[in-house]
Design an enzyme around this catalytic site. Structure first.
Site, PDB file in Angstrom:
ATOM      1  N   GLY A  43      50.364  23.808  30.416  1.00  0.00           N
ATOM      2  CA  GLY A  43      49.329  24.201  29.479  1.00  0.00           C
ATOM      3  C   GLY A  43      48.119  23.293  29.602  1.00  0.00           C
ATOM      4  O   GLY A  43      48.223  22.173  30.123  1.00  0.00           O
TER       5      GLY A  43
ATOM      6  N   CYS B  11      54.975  20.311  33.756  1.00  0.00           N
ATOM      7  CA  CYS B  11      53.665  19.758  33.387  1.00  0.00           C
ATOM      8  C   CYS B  11      53.576  19.451  31.894  1.00  0.00           C
ATOM      9  O   CYS B  11      54.187  18.513  31.435  1.00  0.00           O
ATOM     10  CB  CYS B  11      52.551  20.687  33.855  1.00  0.00           C
ATOM     11  SG  CYS B  11      52.402  20.717  35.661  1.00  0.00           S
ATOM     12  N   TYR B  12      52.851  20.249  31.129  1.00  0.00           N
ATOM     13  CA  TYR B  12      52.748  20.013  29.687  1.00  0.00           C
ATOM     14  C   TYR B  12      54.142  20.019  29.057  1.00  0.00           C
ATOM     15  O   TYR B  12      54.430  19.244  28.134  1.00  0.00           O
ATOM     16  CB  TYR B  12      51.868  21.089  29.054  1.00  0.00           C
ATOM     17  CG  TYR B  12      51.560  20.864  27.590  1.00  0.00           C
ATOM     18  CD1 TYR B  12      50.558  19.970  27.192  1.00  0.00           C
ATOM     19  CD2 TYR B  12      52.248  21.551  26.598  1.00  0.00           C
ATOM     20  CE1 TYR B  12      50.266  19.765  25.844  1.00  0.00           C
ATOM     21  CE2 TYR B  12      51.963  21.359  25.255  1.00  0.00           C
ATOM     22  CZ  TYR B  12      50.971  20.465  24.885  1.00  0.00           C
ATOM     23  OH  TYR B  12      50.690  20.272  23.543  1.00  0.00           O
TER      24      TYR B  12
ATOM     25  N   SER C 219      51.413  60.611  31.827  1.00  0.00           N
ATOM     26  CA  SER C 219      50.135  60.692  32.542  1.00  0.00           C
ATOM     27  C   SER C 219      50.307  61.187  33.975  1.00  0.00           C
ATOM     28  O   SER C 219      49.350  61.604  34.612  1.00  0.00           O
ATOM     29  CB  SER C 219      49.471  59.315  32.577  1.00  0.00           C
ATOM     30  OG  SER C 219      50.198  58.434  33.423  1.00  0.00           O
ATOM     31  N   GLY C 220      51.529  61.102  34.494  1.00  0.00           N
ATOM     32  CA  GLY C 220      51.772  61.445  35.890  1.00  0.00           C
ATOM     33  C   GLY C 220      51.818  60.239  36.789  1.00  0.00           C
ATOM     34  O   GLY C 220      52.218  60.320  37.948  1.00  0.00           O
ATOM     35  N   GLY C 221      51.422  59.070  36.269  1.00  0.00           N
ATOM     36  CA  GLY C 221      51.529  57.833  37.021  1.00  0.00           C
ATOM     37  C   GLY C 221      52.964  57.343  37.045  1.00  0.00           C
ATOM     38  O   GLY C 221      53.833  57.847  36.325  1.00  0.00           O
TER      39      GLY C 221
ATOM     40  N   ASP D 195      54.371  54.628  35.917  1.00  0.00           N
ATOM     41  CA  ASP D 195      54.911  53.983  34.720  1.00  0.00           C
ATOM     42  C   ASP D 195      55.445  55.006  33.724  1.00  0.00           C
ATOM     43  O   ASP D 195      56.601  54.932  33.301  1.00  0.00           O
ATOM     44  CB  ASP D 195      53.837  53.117  34.049  1.00  0.00           C
ATOM     45  CG  ASP D 195      53.240  52.093  34.987  1.00  0.00           C
ATOM     46  OD1 ASP D 195      53.927  51.714  35.956  1.00  0.00           O
ATOM     47  OD2 ASP D 195      52.095  51.674  34.771  1.00  0.00           O
ATOM     48  N   SER D 196      54.607  55.953  33.331  1.00  0.00           N
ATOM     49  CA  SER D 196      55.042  56.933  32.343  1.00  0.00           C
ATOM     50  C   SER D 196      56.102  57.870  32.916  1.00  0.00           C
ATOM     51  O   SER D 196      57.001  58.325  32.198  1.00  0.00           O
ATOM     52  CB  SER D 196      53.852  57.738  31.818  1.00  0.00           C
ATOM     53  OG  SER D 196      53.225  58.461  32.852  1.00  0.00           O
ATOM     54  N   THR D 197      56.027  58.152  34.234  1.00  0.00           N
ATOM     55  CA  THR D 197      57.018  59.037  34.846  1.00  0.00           C
ATOM     56  C   THR D 197      58.390  58.383  34.878  1.00  0.00           C
ATOM     57  O   THR D 197      59.409  59.013  34.567  1.00  0.00           O
ATOM     58  CB  THR D 197      56.586  59.435  36.269  1.00  0.00           C
ATOM     59  OG1 THR D 197      55.291  60.030  36.214  1.00  0.00           O
ATOM     60  CG2 THR D 197      57.560  60.425  36.872  1.00  0.00           C
TER      61      THR D 197
ATOM     62  N   LYS E 144      54.867  45.598  37.502  1.00  0.00           N
ATOM     63  CA  LYS E 144      54.674  46.844  38.236  1.00  0.00           C
ATOM     64  C   LYS E 144      55.610  46.982  39.436  1.00  0.00           C
ATOM     65  O   LYS E 144      56.189  48.051  39.661  1.00  0.00           O
ATOM     66  CB  LYS E 144      53.214  46.946  38.706  1.00  0.00           C
ATOM     67  CG  LYS E 144      52.918  48.159  39.582  1.00  0.00           C
ATOM     68  CD  LYS E 144      52.932  49.448  38.806  1.00  0.00           C
ATOM     69  CE  LYS E 144      51.640  49.619  38.038  1.00  0.00           C
ATOM     70  NZ  LYS E 144      51.537  50.977  37.432  1.00  0.00           N
TER      71      LYS E 144
END
Length: 514
Positions: free
Chosen positions: A55, A82-83, A225-227, A229-231, A370
């Site tokens: 961070g 790190c942080y 939507s046909g993409g 993700d939604s499919t 994705k």
């Protein structure tokens, strides 16, 4: 859900998502949670290991994120980065000091003592690591051994093998750290002794089971939507609840050239699902009239979608849920985690949803990146052209027509973008890049076509390489391909006389222009 589960506490690092990716790539499920998440909440998640991210803050300053000591009482292996290392050192009795200069960049770390993290790494020589810190640990806490150092940092890594607590002052999750991936895997499998049981097959089984239990005998509206993700979300829910899933495809007037007919054709041809086609171009375009501000566009579009889904739900018995293909990057960028991270933009299916929405959200892919969704699609046996389809934003071309959205400007962009898609596919570059599209700019420039002066629109080409859209770099397309795309757009699309190529990485830019 798999038995092994790593909870990552986010203290604001720009690369926290990389930690989650590296862990998942090792076959272990991981989740990122804000640094304001308390130990009681984390305990309820039943983690088998915890990682504290880096961070930008300085430990001890007024607004710095704090550490909940209750995490130590969970008695699971912990890795501080790190942080995260500095927080552990502070709370366990070590001594910190503020560096006069911030150390950022590569460094050679020398191994000082045996450690589970170093298993399988040649400790006879140094290893290249990536530093990014201001404060540093001067004296490690009692019970800890210094396991690594650099020429400028005496305490670069520490470990308490008895309590299975490890900490490093560098970022093993970035590719600049030569043995970083091995170190993370050693933490998972040597120190924490986790089982790599996170696979796409296990995800499919668990999410289908969970969705069936949550929905019960009720019905679900799915925003399709046909993409990819939604499919994928629709196919998973179809497995879980069958014909009680009702998919709604909305033509909002913001789709690409011929996209509506193409989507309906392949959805009906490849999947046995209930599908309703709603034509709502007028509703969306009338509400976007005169609107230029990107966030306002997104919220208008989000509200219009929800209105339609609510209307469709009232036609069905027991339709209580709205399913969406929301992904992890959507959630990270859209929703403030009440820590040091910032909202980047409102995704229409996350930050753009109205508070008065009547339907309950159900998001089967909410924790996936994705590329993981593509692997799920392959696991489900979906067609290759869906698995590798480029991402397309929910608000559609409204955020690629910069400035006011009109039917005339949409038509110009559709024709230009269609040429981009054709050329990427014909050249073989479509599968080589993450995403490629055209953007219509809100300005005109002078040009010469034939013997006459023109004063017409400018189109920007945006083609990027990425893994999960959290970071991206501009694609180095062959100059002749860029030239061919430019020539075709200028010659074939009336109203455009100039094409430019976007060479901005993410960050600092985003992939979409709005």
């Amino acid at each position: 859900m798999p038995h092994s589960k790593v909870v990552i506490i986010d203290y604001g690092s720009q690369v926290t998502q990389l930690i989650a990716r590296r862990v998942r790539e090792a076959g272990v499920y991981s989740e990122i949670h804000s640094c304001v998440t308390g130990a009681t909440e984390v305990a309820a998640m039943k983690p088998t290991a915890i990682i504290l991210s880096g961070g930008p803050a300085s430990v001890g300053e007024e607004a710095a994120p704090v550490f909940d000591p209750g995490l130590l009482a969970l008695n699971v292996p912990i890795l501080g980065i790190c942080y995260g290392m500095q927080l552990l050192a502070q709370h366990l009795g070590g001594e910190l000091v503020i560096s006069l200069t911030r150390e950022y960049g590569p460094a050679d770390m020398h191994f000082k003592a045996p450690c589970a993290l170093w298993d399988g790494i040649s400790v006879a020589s140094s290893t290249r690591v990536w530093m990014s810190h201001g404060d540093k640990v001067l004296v490690p806490p009692p019970g800890f051994v210094v396991t690594g150092s650099t020429s400028t940092l005496e305490v670069a890594a520490i470990a308490d093998e008895n309590r299975k607590i490890y900490a490093v002052q560098f970022h093993p999750e970035v590719h600049h750290s030569a043995d970083g991936d091995r170190m993370l895997r050693n933490f998972l499998f040597r120190a924490a002794r986790l089982v790599p049981d996170w696979t796409m097959a296990s995800f499919v089984d668990s999410v289908v089971r969970e969705m069936a239990e949550r929905v019960g005998d009720r019905h679900v509206i799915c925003a399709l939507s046909g993409g990819i993700d939604s499919t994928v979300a629709a196919v998973l829910l179809n497995r879980a609840i069958g014909n009680r899933l009702h998919c709604i495809f909305v033509d909002n007037g913001l789709l690409r050239l011929g996209e509506g007919k193409e989507i309906i054709a392949y959805l009906c041809g490849h999947f046995d699902i209930n599908l309703t086609f709603v034509q709502a171009q007028e509703r969306f375009l009338s509400r976007l009239k005169g609107v230029k501000e990107p966030e306002q566009k997104r919220k208008i579009i989000g509200r219009a979608f929800i209105e339609i889904f609510d209307e469709e739900a009232r036609k069905l018995p027991k339709a209580d849920f709205l399913a969406q293909g929301t992904l992890y990057p959507d959630v990270i960028e859209s929703v403030s985690r009440k820590g040091p991270s910032a909202v980047i933009k409102s995704h229409h299916n996350v930050g753009g949803l109205p508070e008065t929405m009547k339907l309950k959200l159900i998001e089967p892919l909410r924790e996936l990146f994705k590329d993981e969704v593509r692997r799920v699609a392959a696991e489900l046996g979906m067609p290759d052209f869906i698995v590798h389809r480029h991402p397309f934003p929910g608000p559609g071309l409204a955020i690629r027509v910069l400035g006011e959205v009109t039917e005339e400007r949409l038509a110009v962009l559709r024709r230009a973008d269609d040429i981009v898609q054709q050329e990427l596919r014909d050249s073989g570059w479509y599968r080589k890049v993450w995403q490629g599209f055209a953007v219509l700019l809100p300005l005109r420039t002078v040009g010469v076509m034939g013997d006459g002066r023109t004063y017409e629109h400018v189109v920007a080409l945006r083609v990027v390489d990425s893994v999960d859209a959290m970071t991206a770099d501009w694609a180095r397309l062959p100059p002749e391909l860029i030239g061919r795309i430019s020539s075709r757009i200028i010659n074939e699309v009336k109203g455009i006389n100039r094409v430019v190529y976007d060479v901005s990485p993410k960050p600092p830019s985003t992939i979409e222009w709005e």
